[in-house]
Design an enzyme around this catalytic site. Structure first.
Site, PDB file in Angstrom:
ATOM      1  CG  PHE A 278       8.684  -1.083  -2.210  1.00 28.68           C
ATOM      2  CD1 PHE A 278       9.934  -1.682  -2.319  1.00 28.68           C
ATOM      3  CD2 PHE A 278       8.534   0.227  -2.646  1.00 28.68           C
ATOM      4  CE1 PHE A 278      11.025  -0.975  -2.836  1.00 28.68           C
ATOM      5  CE2 PHE A 278       9.618   0.934  -3.158  1.00 28.68           C
ATOM      6  CZ  PHE A 278      10.865   0.323  -3.266  1.00 28.68           C
ATOM      7  NE  ARG A 279       5.615  -9.564  -2.215  1.00 28.22           N
ATOM      8  CZ  ARG A 279       5.139 -10.318  -3.203  1.00 28.22           C
ATOM      9  NH1 ARG A 279       3.883 -10.146  -3.601  1.00 28.22           N
ATOM     10  NH2 ARG A 279       5.891 -11.237  -3.772  1.00 28.22           N
ATOM     11  CG  LEU A 280       3.642  -0.544  -0.256  1.00 22.47           C
ATOM     12  CD1 LEU A 280       4.349   0.785  -0.024  1.00 22.47           C
ATOM     13  CD2 LEU A 280       2.947  -1.002   1.022  1.00 22.47           C
TER      14      LEU A 280
END
Length: 206
Positions: A182-184
């Site tokens: 989640f692009r974290l």
């Protein structure tokens, strides 16, 4: 636990950037199909405009990151003029990136000579024949220059050209980035105020 995790562990807990980079490069050498030591090199010209291109990392240690080039090339002129540069490694199969930047110094003649002697004979000839980054009137002109230097150095050692040597980036910041869902992503930057200072570690928002 995977082999990848055994080598790297939780990199965000590491407190020394050079050993961490060594681990990541070792893993890249095992996973990347081509040139795990390829790196984007960024420089700035006298007008403040940036340039970037791919080069090959040829060595690193606690003193910095080394690559070699023609000092009369565009990147050579820009580094000699500004004395600073940045690098970005991206290992797609590992989903990792390392960025670094800092002042630049010229490697010693002894270090440059030692590396030059390890290059293929054709590459050493090429260092003499190529007027890197300057206009080339035709492919034939380059082939003619290669033939001329091949004849000149047909026997014996090929000396290192005075205009061909190495640069060492002595980083004042090194950032490690690892892809997460989640692009974290995980990002950790090591910073220091001078090239011989102590490192401070900062965890960054993705």
């Amino acid at each position: 636990m995977s082999a990848n995790e055994l080598i790297s562990g939780d990199f965000t807990e590491r407190n020394e950037p050079f050993d961490l980079f060594a681990d990541w490069l070792k893993e890249a050498e095992a996973s990347e199909v081509n040139d795990p030591n390829a790196v984007a090199l960024a420089t700035v010209d006298e007008d403040g405009l940036p340039n970037v291109r791919m080069v090959l990392l040829k060595g690193f240690d606690q003193d910095g990151f080394v690559f070699y080039t023609n000092f009369e090339s565009q990147k050579g002129h820009e580094i000699l003029g500004q004395k600073k540069a940045a690098m970005c490694f991206h290992w797609k199969t590992l989903r990792r990136q390392v960025r670094l930047r800092g002042p630049v110094e010229i490697v010693s003649d002894e270090e440059a000579d030692a590396y030059y002697k390890t290059r293929a004979r054709g590459s050493r000839i090429g260092a003499w024949a190529s007027k890197q980054s300057r206009p080339l009137e035709s492919r034939f002109a380059l082939e003619k220059a290669v033939a001329e230097y091949t004849a000149r150095y047909a026997v014996g050692e090929i000396p290192r050209p005075a205009h061909w040597s190495g640069f060492r980036i002595r980083p004042v910041s090194i950032e490690f980035w690892k892809d997460q869902k989640f692009r974290l992503h995980d990002r950790v930057e090591f910073r220091r105020s001078s090239t011989d200072g102590d490192w401070t570690k900062v965890r960054m928002y993705p």
